[in-house]
Design a protein around this motif. Structure first.
Motif, PDB file in Angstrom:
ATOM      1  N   ALA A  87       0.853  -1.110  -0.020  1.00 57.87           N
ATOM      2  CA  ALA A  87      -0.076  -0.126   0.066  1.00 57.87           C
ATOM      3  C   ALA A  87       0.945   1.427  -0.201  1.00 57.87           C
ATOM      4  O   ALA A  87       2.029   1.411   0.449  1.00 57.87           O
ATOM      5  CB  ALA A  87      -0.769   0.102   1.087  1.00 57.87           C
TER       6      ALA A  87
ATOM      7  N   ALA B 265      -1.702   7.942  -1.917  1.00 56.84           N
ATOM      8  CA  ALA B 265      -2.515   8.328  -3.025  1.00 56.84           C
ATOM      9  C   ALA B 265      -1.452   9.221  -4.081  1.00 56.84           C
ATOM     10  O   ALA B 265      -1.079  10.167  -3.592  1.00 56.84           O
ATOM     11  CB  ALA B 265      -3.701   8.897  -3.150  1.00 56.84           C
TER      12      ALA B 265
ATOM     13  N   ASP C  67      -8.109   7.489   1.023  1.00 58.85           N
ATOM     14  CA  ASP C  67      -7.454   6.920  -0.073  1.00 58.85           C
ATOM     15  C   ASP C  67      -6.288   5.958   0.462  1.00 58.85           C
ATOM     16  O   ASP C  67      -6.034   4.891  -0.281  1.00 58.85           O
ATOM     17  CB  ASP C  67      -6.569   8.015  -0.840  1.00 58.85           C
ATOM     18  CG  ASP C  67      -7.857   8.825  -1.575  1.00 58.85           C
ATOM     19  OD1 ASP C  67      -8.859   8.419  -1.787  1.00 58.85           O
ATOM     20  OD2 ASP C  67      -7.182   9.922  -2.428  1.00 58.85           O
TER      21      ASP C  67
ATOM     22  N   GLU D   5      -6.340   2.220  -0.713  1.00 57.02           N
ATOM     23  CA  GLU D   5      -5.112   1.561  -1.644  1.00 57.02           C
ATOM     24  C   GLU D   5      -4.624   0.474  -0.838  1.00 57.02           C
ATOM     25  O   GLU D   5      -4.054  -0.291  -1.354  1.00 57.02           O
ATOM     26  CB  GLU D   5      -4.033   2.715  -1.800  1.00 57.02           C
ATOM     27  CG  GLU D   5      -4.392   3.668  -2.797  1.00 57.02           C
ATOM     28  CD  GLU D   5      -3.341   4.105  -3.668  1.00 57.02           C
ATOM     29  OE1 GLU D   5      -2.230   3.759  -3.325  1.00 57.02           O
ATOM     30  OE2 GLU D   5      -3.591   5.138  -4.574  1.00 57.02           O
TER      31      GLU D   5
ATOM     32  N   THR E 164      -7.673   4.412  -6.403  1.00 61.64           N
ATOM     33  CA  THR E 164      -8.062   5.705  -5.974  1.00 61.64           C
ATOM     34  C   THR E 164      -8.097   6.661  -7.107  1.00 61.64           C
ATOM     35  O   THR E 164      -7.275   6.665  -8.180  1.00 61.64           O
ATOM     36  CB  THR E 164      -6.990   6.330  -4.784  1.00 61.64           C
ATOM     37  OG1 THR E 164      -5.798   6.033  -5.210  1.00 61.64           O
ATOM     38  CG2 THR E 164      -7.268   5.414  -3.570  1.00 61.64           C
TER      39      THR E 164
ATOM     40  N   ARG F 287       0.969   4.979 -13.432  1.00 60.03           N
ATOM     41  CA  ARG F 287      -0.466   4.063 -13.073  1.00 60.03           C
ATOM     42  C   ARG F 287      -1.165   3.853 -14.462  1.00 60.03           C
ATOM     43  O   ARG F 287      -1.588   5.068 -14.876  1.00 60.03           O
ATOM     44  CB  ARG F 287      -1.019   4.678 -12.120  1.00 60.03           C
ATOM     45  CG  ARG F 287      -0.214   4.842 -10.728  1.00 60.03           C
ATOM     46  CD  ARG F 287      -1.141   5.510  -9.698  1.00 60.03           C
ATOM     47  NE  ARG F 287      -1.570   6.588  -9.842  1.00 60.03           N
ATOM     48  CZ  ARG F 287      -2.718   7.138  -9.834  1.00 60.03           C
ATOM     49  NH1 ARG F 287      -3.859   6.506  -9.223  1.00 60.03           N
ATOM     50  NH2 ARG F 287      -3.107   8.606 -10.568  1.00 60.03           N
TER      51      ARG F 287
END
Length: 585
Positions: free
Chosen positions: A24, A27, A77, A81, A87, A140
């Motif tokens: 994790a 964001a 967020d 995640e 997110t 991403r």
């Protein structure tokens, strides 16, 4: 099976209570990259957060609930995640709350039956499981209609249960919740607590009874069939005797070309799109009345959102498979891909079909559908868990006298038949109140001819592979980490690997090192087998589908699979292309 079960320890049974996916992160500030899949920005914004009618928790509780171990909001967020949700920024039209993809707000009117839900709720929607994200070197890349390759739904719901139980047991935590909601008086706090206790009981019962498994599934996988059947035959009608252990985790399939395909689902069992889509909604916590004594008292009624389920199907019909982004993942070797295409036509296309596809004959509405391979499990040899997942028979309880056809009046019926009867009746009830023209009804049912053909038994569907590069891990149960290993003898595949969040553009799959994800998938456990679909020097069948490939042939096939679709934004025409464009048979 015995070997797999011997590996389970007490720790394995308890792991579901403690699992918290690693990898994790906060964001990221850099916006996601969207490939050309023929959707507009409004298309994907709507798809990411439209409501299917799911009602996991009341809106005010979800928006203000803290995580179990601190004061961070569960909806933050960072926490989203942590469990692999994608997110994104808020947008005023479709997502003013800034929910991650796959969460939505559902607004219900007054309670329609005793115990039914009302008011605003938060629930899951398609994108939670059917939207992908490939992380690579800080980038991403969003894959619309792809595989939810990072979302761990089992761990997420476990964490939700823990957050609610912690709020019940910690007075300060509950007081902070009440303050955020605005329950400031003693009476308001008492009312909130009673409401919260009721919701917490539902979540806890689902997590500790319906969702319990001998070992956690991990990211990108869930036993969707088991969970849907359990919800319809066990949870909603309150018939705990009907519970089946959800032991056949699968990854969510990608959605491009699904409306155009002759059959859908991993087992090739569905044709009617509204039946498929509403059944999925039933599994993700749409409110359904299966406890009333009769239809006149609300039995089989639900808060089905038929209009938006039809809209999403039509929108998916114009979704293109994603094209490999060479500027991000590296150039495609076109000569190698050409050699791979010849190998694919020889060894793979008889099941998987290849552009411009082979189509069915036109039906009475003039619609053709892409033919998909229906390969017996006994031949392809992949994990058989989907065919052994459910108990053989189920009690009908209060549904007994209101079931369709031969099911009516019987106390005990085959589980699969009861599931079909209940889900079909819920769908018919939802549609019966709508005023639809004949054309609208045809569209709702995907222009399929009734009566629908009976699906084949014991088969797995082999769909076209365009865009498959973007959908790791592979096989229906996510037990193969990359495309390269799909082309080797099954016995040579990695038997234990970490499900990472970083994309591997070389072997085309997931990082398995443990650096970007800490869930260890053990393919020797029940439901996790990566046997079958093997290329080796053995007679065909019993898991062997092709000859032993030389290493250069494997890499050529990988390069070809990277190269399709060859055209960005290419949408498969629903109903088939004009006859003059159809491939010759």
């Amino acid at each position: 099976m015995k070997m797999a079960m011997r590996k389970l320890s007490i720790a394995s049974f308890l792991a579901i209570s403690a699992v918290a996916p690693a990898g994790a992160q906060q964001a990221p500030a850099e916006p996601a990259i969207f490939l050309n899949q023929a959707w507009s920005q409004e298309d994907w914004e709507w798809y990411s957060n439209f409501s299917q009618g799911s009602t996991v928790l009341p809106y005010d509780i979800f928006m203000n609930l803290e995580v179990a171990g601190g004061q961070e909001l569960f909806r933050s967020d960072a926490n989203s995640e942590r469990y692999g949700l994608i997110t994104q920024k808020a947008n005023p039209k479709f997502n003013p709350e800034g929910f991650p993809a796959g969460l939505s707000k559902t607004a219900l009117g007054a309670t329609r039956w005793p115990g039914g839900e009302s008011g605003d709720h938060v629930g899951l929607t398609c994108a939670a499981c059917h939207e992908g994200q490939l992380n690579y070197k800080g980038k991403r890349i969003r894959i619309q209609g792809g595989v939810g390759n990072t979302f761990d739904i089992q761990a997420y719901l476990g964490a939700l249960d823990e957050a609610m139980q912690a709020t019940l047991s910690d007075a300060a935590k509950f007081d902070r919740l009440a303050m955020r909601i605005g329950a400031s008086t003693p009476d308001a706090k008492k009312s909130l607590r009673l409401r919260f206790e009721g919701q917490a009981e539902k979540v806890n019962a689902y997590r500790t009874r319906t969702l319990v498994t001998p070992f956690p599934w991990g990211p990108a996988r869930m036993d969707a069939i088991g969970l849907i059947v359990n919800r319809l035959l066990t949870v909603q009608p309150d018939l705990p005797e009907n519970w089946s252990t959800p032991l056949a985790p699968t990854k969510p399939p990608f959605l491009w070309n699904a409306p155009q395909g002759l059959w859908t689902q991993w087992r090739g069992v569905k044709q009617d799109p509204i039946s498929r889509n509403l059944t999925e909604t039933m599994g993700v916590y749409m409110d359904i009345n299966l406890r009333a004594k009769s239809p006149a008292q609300g039995l089989f009624h639900s808060n089905a959102n038929i209009a938006d389920l039809q809209r999403v199907e039509n929108q998916l019909g114009r979704l293109a498979p994603p094209q490999w982004p060479e500027e991000l993942f590296g150039k495609i070797d076109r000569e190698k891909a050409k050699a791979g295409k010849a190998l694919f036509i020889t060894h793979c296309a008889s099941c998987h079909n290849a552009w411009p596809y082979t189509w069915s004959e036109p039906n009475k509405y003039g619609k053709r559908f892409v033919l998909v391979g229906l390969t017996p499990q006994s031949y392809v040899g992949t994990d058989p868990g989907q065919f052994r997942d459910l108990r053989p028979f189920a009690l009908t309880g209060q549904l007994k006298e209101h079931l369709p056809g031969e099911l009516r009046g019987k106390d005990l019926v085959p589980t699969g038949a009861l599931y079909v009867g209940v889900s079909d009746t819920i769908l018919e009830t939802a549609i019966s109140g709508l005023k639809m023209s004949d054309e609208e009804k045809l569209n709702l049912h995907g222009y399929r001819e009734y009566p629908l053909p009976k699906p084949a038994e014991g088969v797995y569907k082999a769909a076209p592979r365009d865009g498959v590069w973007a959908t790791p891990p592979f096989l229906h149960n996510g037990s193969v980490p990359n495309l390269y290993e799909m082309l080797v003898p099954a016995k040579e595949r990695t038997k234990k690997f970490y499900i990472g969040r970083e994309f591997d553009p070389v072997k085309v799959g997931l990082d398995t090192s443990g650096a970007s994800g800490k869930y260890l998938l053990d393919t020797e456990l029940l439901g996790n087998s990566n046997a079958g679909h093997s290329f080796e020097d053995s007679p065909r069948g019993h898991g062997v589908i092709g000859p032993l490939l030389a290493d250069n042939e494997r890499w050529a096939l990988v390069e070809y699979l990277k190269s399709i679709p060859e055209e960005a934004g290419r949408v498969t025409p629903f109903g088939g292309p004009p006859a003059r464009q159809l491939p010759q048979k």
